[in-house]
Structures are given as C-alpha cells and as structure tokens.
Design a protein around this motif. Structure first.
Motif, PDB file in Angstrom:
ATOM      1  N   ASN A 138      70.175 -60.399   0.440  1.00 51.62           N
ATOM      2  CA  ASN A 138      69.642 -61.588   1.127  1.00 51.62           C
ATOM      3  C   ASN A 138      69.044 -61.364   2.539  1.00 51.62           C
ATOM      4  O   ASN A 138      67.854 -61.786   2.636  1.00 51.62           O
ATOM      5  CB  ASN A 138      70.750 -62.698   1.134  1.00 51.62           C
ATOM      6  CG  ASN A 138      70.505 -64.056   0.893  1.00 51.62           C
ATOM      7  OD1 ASN A 138      69.272 -64.408   1.267  1.00 51.62           O
ATOM      8  ND2 ASN A 138      71.246 -64.847   0.103  1.00 51.62           N
ATOM      9  N   LYS A 151      60.429 -61.205   3.992  1.00 52.15           N
ATOM     10  CA  LYS A 151      59.828 -62.770   3.885  1.00 52.15           C
ATOM     11  C   LYS A 151      59.325 -63.238   5.247  1.00 52.15           C
ATOM     12  O   LYS A 151      58.376 -63.758   5.287  1.00 52.15           O
ATOM     13  CB  LYS A 151      60.688 -63.629   3.099  1.00 52.15           C
ATOM     14  CG  LYS A 151      60.144 -64.865   2.923  1.00 52.15           C
ATOM     15  CD  LYS A 151      61.011 -65.922   1.784  1.00 52.15           C
ATOM     16  CE  LYS A 151      62.176 -66.390   2.266  1.00 52.15           C
ATOM     17  NZ  LYS A 151      62.598 -67.311   1.187  1.00 52.15           N
ATOM     18  N   LEU A 164      65.050 -72.215  -0.406  1.00 59.87           N
ATOM     19  CA  LEU A 164      65.807 -73.461  -0.399  1.00 59.87           C
ATOM     20  C   LEU A 164      66.931 -73.592   0.750  1.00 59.87           C
ATOM     21  O   LEU A 164      67.470 -74.849   0.826  1.00 59.87           O
ATOM     22  CB  LEU A 164      66.727 -73.451  -1.696  1.00 59.87           C
ATOM     23  CG  LEU A 164      65.940 -73.488  -3.068  1.00 59.87           C
ATOM     24  CD1 LEU A 164      67.030 -73.359  -4.109  1.00 59.87           C
ATOM     25  CD2 LEU A 164      65.369 -74.798  -3.159  1.00 59.87           C
ATOM     26  N   GLY A 165      66.925 -72.730   1.722  1.00 58.88           N
ATOM     27  CA  GLY A 165      67.627 -72.927   2.724  1.00 58.88           C
ATOM     28  C   GLY A 165      69.136 -72.850   2.303  1.00 58.88           C
ATOM     29  O   GLY A 165      70.082 -73.390   3.121  1.00 58.88           O
ATOM     30  N   LEU A 214      71.440 -68.094   3.552  1.00 65.32           N
ATOM     31  CA  LEU A 214      72.394 -67.609   4.608  1.00 65.32           C
ATOM     32  C   LEU A 214      73.783 -68.458   4.746  1.00 65.32           C
ATOM     33  O   LEU A 214      74.864 -67.846   5.098  1.00 65.32           O
ATOM     34  CB  LEU A 214      71.530 -68.026   6.185  1.00 65.32           C
ATOM     35  CG  LEU A 214      70.614 -67.004   6.603  1.00 65.32           C
ATOM     36  CD1 LEU A 214      69.873 -67.475   7.853  1.00 65.32           C
ATOM     37  CD2 LEU A 214      70.864 -65.831   6.480  1.00 65.32           C
ATOM     38  N   SER A 251      63.832 -60.540  14.437  1.00 66.42           N
ATOM     39  CA  SER A 251      65.241 -61.121  14.289  1.00 66.42           C
ATOM     40  C   SER A 251      66.318 -59.862  14.059  1.00 66.42           C
ATOM     41  O   SER A 251      65.778 -58.967  13.431  1.00 66.42           O
ATOM     42  CB  SER A 251      65.484 -62.080  13.220  1.00 66.42           C
ATOM     43  OG  SER A 251      64.555 -63.031  13.343  1.00 66.42           O
TER      44      SER A 251
HETATM   45  P1  ADP Z   1      65.566 -69.597   2.757  1.00 64.37           P
HETATM   46  O1  ADP Z   1      64.995 -68.412   3.241  1.00 64.37           O
HETATM   47  O2  ADP Z   1      65.640 -70.001   1.574  1.00 64.37           O
HETATM   48  O3  ADP Z   1      65.085 -70.881   3.504  1.00 64.37           O
HETATM   49  P2  ADP Z   1      67.982 -68.815   4.264  1.00 64.37           P
HETATM   50  O4  ADP Z   1      69.361 -69.673   4.097  1.00 64.37           O
HETATM   51  O5  ADP Z   1      67.854 -67.431   3.684  1.00 64.37           O
HETATM   52  O6  ADP Z   1      66.987 -69.663   3.357  1.00 64.37           O
HETATM   53  O7  ADP Z   1      67.402 -68.946   5.790  1.00 64.37           O
HETATM   54  C1  ADP Z   1      67.333 -70.199   6.345  1.00 64.37           C
HETATM   55  C2  ADP Z   1      66.223 -70.284   7.536  1.00 64.37           C
HETATM   56  O8  ADP Z   1      66.611 -69.460   8.412  1.00 64.37           O
HETATM   57  C3  ADP Z   1      64.990 -70.078   6.658  1.00 64.37           C
HETATM   58  O9  ADP Z   1      64.206 -71.029   6.337  1.00 64.37           O
HETATM   59  C4  ADP Z   1      64.266 -69.444   8.026  1.00 64.37           C
HETATM   60  O10 ADP Z   1      63.510 -70.636   8.875  1.00 64.37           O
HETATM   61  C5  ADP Z   1      65.329 -68.940   8.908  1.00 64.37           C
HETATM   62  N1  ADP Z   1      65.141 -67.387   8.612  1.00 64.37           N
HETATM   63  C6  ADP Z   1      66.237 -66.683   7.867  1.00 64.37           C
HETATM   64  N2  ADP Z   1      65.993 -65.503   8.144  1.00 64.37           N
HETATM   65  C7  ADP Z   1      64.800 -65.255   9.013  1.00 64.37           C
HETATM   66  C8  ADP Z   1      64.424 -64.112   9.609  1.00 64.37           C
HETATM   67  N3  ADP Z   1      64.713 -62.757   9.199  1.00 64.37           N
HETATM   68  N4  ADP Z   1      63.474 -64.349  10.514  1.00 64.37           N
HETATM   69  C9  ADP Z   1      63.055 -65.531  10.896  1.00 64.37           C
HETATM   70  N5  ADP Z   1      63.716 -66.694  10.381  1.00 64.37           N
HETATM   71  C10 ADP Z   1      64.745 -66.493   9.324  1.00 64.37           C
END
Ligand code: ADP
Length: 547
Positions: A445, A452, A507-508, A511, A535
């Motif tokens: 993930n 991504k 879908l958020g 994480l 990040s």
């Molecule tokens: P998703 O990627 O499906 O939206 P996640 O729960 O994995 O859901 O991530 C939540 C949000 O956190 C993402 O929509 C994005 O805005 C931010 N995010 C996660 N990982 C990164 C990253 N490596 N760099 C920038 N933003 C991130």
C-alpha cells in the motif's frame, strides 16, 4: 455715648455646657444610630436614628440590656465585643445582623469604641450603627446575578457540546431547578422512534426517581395540556387552587405520598421547526415561589436545550445512516467478490488456451490487470467492513521482514517501471512475529501510494532499520507531498486530500487499513511530508521475542 460692647468670655462651666450641647446636637442629628452602653451591656443613650432603625423609642431602650436588638443566634457576639472594649480595643466596621422591634432582621455595620471617664478608666462603649441593608441587598443581588450567569454559561457550554439526549436532558433539568430554587424539576421529552411511535424520556432533579414513580407520565390533562401544546409558559402561585387542577381520576390532583406541589412552573421546549419536543416542569411545596424572572431564565435555557436536542437527534440519525452505509459496504463488497473471482478464473483459462501469437493475448492481459485492480479494491472494501465490525482476523507467524521486503520490492519494481524502487537495510534477518500477509499489504500500500502520488518523481526508497527491540520501516517518495493540516487525517476512513491528488483514482481507505493493521500489531504508523518535496511514511513494530 454708648460704651463699645466688651467681649464676654464664657466661664469654664459655660464652655463645658456648650461642648455638651454641641455633642448632643451632633449625636441627635446623626444619620447613623449612636448608642452607648455600660460594660455590662445596659443601654445608657439611644439617638433618634437608633429609634428609626430599631423601632424602640429612647425611653423603651435606655436601661435595657443591649441583647434587646441582638438576634438569638448571634448573642455570643456581645461577649466578644465587650471583651475587646475592656482591653481598650476598638471595633471597626463589623458587619452583622440586628433585629428590630417588629422582629425584622437588619444588616448593619458596627463601629464600637470604649468610653473613658476623666481618670481614663473604661466605663462603657459607644456604638455607631450604620444600616447596610440596601447595600447588602444590592450585593446579594449582584452575587446571585453572577451565580446565575455562571450557571447559564456553564449549561450553555455543556449542552452545546453534548450529543447524547439523556445527558442534555439531565444537565438542563439540574441547571433550571437550581436557577428557579424549585424543590424539584422534571424534563419530559417527546421522542418519536423509527416506527413512528411516540414515547417519553424524562429526567429529574431534586428528587430520586422513586419519589416520582407514583406520578404517571404527564397526560393531556388540563394542567399539562398548555405546555405540551406549546401554548406558552404556565406559572401558578398555588396550583391546588387552580380551576384546572384535580380534574383527573384516580388521584384528583397529586397522588397520595407524592411530593406536595403548590408553586408550579411549566415551560414548553419548542424546536426550530416549531414542534413541541418537551416541557420543563418545576414544583415547590410553598406558594408563590416562582417569579417572572424565573420564567425568563428557564425560557432562555429551554431555547438552548431545543437546539441541543435537535442536534442530538440529527447526530442519532447520522449514526444510523452511517451504520447502514457500513452495512451496505460490507454487503456490496461481498456480493462483488464472487462474480469477479469467476471472471478472473475464466480470463485465466482463456489466456492459457490462446496461442503464443494470438493478437487477443494483449487484450486478455489488459483485462486481467483490470480485474486484479478491481479485486484489490473489493478486498480493501471488505477489510474496511471487517474493521468496522471488529472482525479483521490475523494469523501470526514468525518471519524475516528483510526477506519479505526484498520479495515485495522486486515484485513492485516489476509492476512499476516508471520508478526505481530501492531497498536499504542495516541488519539481517529482522524477525517479526506478525501476520505476514497483512504486513505485506501495508508495505504494498505504501509503495503503491509513493508511486501514485509522485507522478514527476522517479525514485522510491524503502529503508528498514532495527534499533533496540523495534523494527522501523520507511517508504520515501519525491512527489507532491501533503500539507501539514492533512497529515493527521489521511489515516481516517475515506479521507482524501483535496489537491492535485484528487483526480488520481482511490477510495481513501488504504492508509486507514494500514493504521488498523499496524496498531493491532502494537506498532505505530506516521508520516513526514512537505508539499512539493515528497513524503516519508514510517511504521514501527516490536521485533519478534520483544513482547
Ligand atoms: P487513496 O490513495 O485511495 O486515496 P489512502 O488511504 O491510501 O487512499 O490515502 C489517503 C490520502 O492520503 C490520499 O488520497 C492522498 O491524498 C494522501 N496520500 C497518501 N499517500 C501519499 C503520498 N505518498 N504522497 C502524497 N499524498 C499521499
């Protein structure tokens, strides 16, 4: 010729007489009551203001003991005062209460000084008494305003922060009962449940629930009707004499053994939509206890209570909808899983049966890739649903994290040719006792997100570091980064940052699942990030054998 007037020099006696007369005039005309008494407490003089203040004439008071004007419960004050006077001390502005001829209490400020004879011996005391009743009443009023304001403020704050109906009802009942000085208060709240049935919740203050049990829920009797119909406030000095009272069997009034109610105050609680959502009722065993001011105070709190109860109702509705949404996600992902598994199976069979140079092979591969994406989305949704219901199972084994990271990074490198995925570690092996598949899910993930959300970048660095009894893994990218105000929230369910990333699919929930997996393994997960710079996501887990 007239002789010029010779100045008449008063004799010593005349001078003394004049001094006495002047003193007497000052004492008589003083606004303050001035009283003198012997050391035994016998009154020896009593001016006009004393007459006015205490109601006794001079002839009634002189010769009597000073206890004439001291209330029974303060009689011991006299001993203390005389004790001080005997030792030559003076008492300044002592605030106390004295009693008048008609038995009324007056608040006074007392200054007592010793009276000495020509030899300097103390032979009595003079008292200057100032009536401070008005000041005292004003002070008391101010004090009670301050107290009321404090209660109003605290109840306002407490109920606006409370989304639990029972909590709001109790706080409002307690505060209004205190504000009105009622012997007891009750808040009856009309509730309509999902099935459209209406019932009543109630809270009490000032009495235990048992004391109220004989009293059936307020029905639409003549006394209660105006409140539940929202017609306005009802305040009656003696409800037992009210024509609306006592018309209902079996009790024809208050049931036997019920707390006596004479003073009665009832305030409807009306919501913003105009519905009567309940009523606040107060009782006191004595007549005429409630005033217009009480009405206003309760009406003010009732208006706040209506808002708080509306909010609590909305919150309840949202909770129900939320639960329904969770249920739907669970069901939908479950239902989607079966057909997608069959599609996957059929596509694999077709792929195997195609000849090497079949031009459909590329399309079948693309279809398989999309099916894999769908499968992983569905399984994430299923995981969320399992987390919500507390049913995400873990199977613990002991394994080497480094070996797992090597495999995962190779596999990910295979899928993402746009980025160079680097792995660094300072120890080998790094043993973990955990659910290997779930930890792998977390790493995948984080790497997927790193790729991504760094469309312009070309590196992802994975580091594993072991210190003491903890293993730390970090996944770093050089992508769009995250603004500080989102850092905490990205681990929440369905949270996505509104920025460049919004148009990237997701879908958020990734994480959120990672956080659940790591925290259930007694670890922690966090992120450091700068917008535009990239990040670094970290997670830490206890090494095997360290728990
Ligand atoms: P998703 O990627 O499906 O939206 P996640 O729960 O994995 O859901 O991530 C939540 C949000 O956190 C993402 O929509 C994005 O805005 C931010 N995010 C996660 N990982 C990164 C990253 N490596 N760099 C920038 N933003 C991130």
């Amino acid at each position: 010729m007239d002789q010029p007037n010779k100045p008449v020099i008063p004799t010593k006696q005349q001078q003394e007489d004049m001094r006495q007369a002047m003193l007497a005039a000052i004492i008589e005309s003083s606004e303050d009551a001035i009283i003198s008494k012997t050391l035994d407490g016998i009154i020896t003089s009593w001016n006009q203001s004393a007459e006015k203040l205490f109601g006794y004439t001079e002839s009634e008071a002189v010769g009597k003991h000073i206890s004439l004007i001291i209330p029974q419960n303060r009689i011991q004050e006299e001993g203390v005062i005389i004790g001080k006077i005997r030792s030559g001390e003076r008492i300044d502005h002592f605030e106390t209460i004295r009693v008048t001829k008609s038995g009324e209490n007056v608040y006074i400020s007392l200054t007592v000084s010793p009276i000495k004879n020509s030899k300097g011996e103390i032979i009595g005391a003079s008292k200057v008494v100032r009536d401070i009743s008005r000041q005292k009443i004003a002070d008391d009023r101010l004090q009670s305003y301050a107290e009321r304001l404090e209660i109003l403020n605290s109840v306002g704050m407490a109920i606006s922060a409370d989304l639990d109906v029972q909590g709001v009802l109790q706080k409002v009942t307690d505060a209004t009962t205190q504000l009105t000085g009622a012997s007891f208060g009750a808040f009856f709240h009309n509730v309509v449940n999902d099935g459209g049935e209406s019932y009543m919740l109630y809270t009490l203050s000032g009495v235990p629930k048992e004391a109220f049990e004989k009293f059936s829920m307020p029905r639409n009797t003549e006394v209660f009707a105006p409140t539940f119909n929202g017609e306005g406030i009802v305040r009656v000095d003696d409800i037992t004499k009210d024509p609306r009272y006592g018309k209902n069997s079996p009790h024809q009034g208050m049931p036997k053994g019920h707390l006596p109610v004479v003073s009665y105050l009832a305030v409807p609680v009306i919501s913003k939509s105009g519905d009567v959502i309940g009523g606040l009722f107060f009782g006191h065993a004595e007549a005429a206890k409630f005033t217009r001011e009480h009405e206003q105070l309760v009406a003010g709190v009732a208006a706040q209570a209506a808002i708080a109860l509306d909010n609590a109702k909305l919150y309840e509705e949202i909770k129900v909808l939320n639960a329904k949404k969770d249920e739907f996600i669970g069901l939908a992902s479950h239902e989607l899983k079966t057909p997608i598994t069959s599609i996957n199976g059929y596509l694999q069979i077709i792929e195997r049966n195609l000849g090497h140079d079949d031009r459909n092979k590329a399309f079948i591969n693309k279809a398989l890739q999309q099916v894999n994406k769908l499968t992983s989305l569905i399984s994430d949704l299923l995981d969320v649903s399992k987390i919500q219901t507390g049913k995400l199972p873990f199977t613990y084994t002991t394994f080497d994290l480094v070996k797992m990271l090597v495999d995962v990074s190779e596999m990910m490198q295979h899928s993402y040719s746009s980025h160079h995925i680097e792995l660094q570690y300072d120890h080998e092996p790094m043993m973990l006792n955990a659910d290997q598949q779930r930890i792998e899910q977390v790493v995948i993930n984080l790497i997927t997100n790193a790729v991504k959300y760094s469309p312009g970048g070309n590196r992802v660095i994975i580091k594993a570091h072991m210190f003491d009894k903890t293993i730390q893994v970090s996944v770093q990218d050089f992508g769009i980064g995250i603004a500080s105000d989102h850092l905490e929230r990205i681990f929440s369910r369905f949270y996505r940052v509104e920025n460049l990333a919004s148009h990237m699919s997701g879908l958020g929930i990734g994480l959120y699942i990672c956080q659940e997996i790591i925290s259930r393994h007694k670890g922690k997960i966090w992120v450091k990030s700068q917008p535009g710079e990239g990040s670094v996501f970290y997670f830490e887990l206890p090494a095997a054998g360290s728990f």
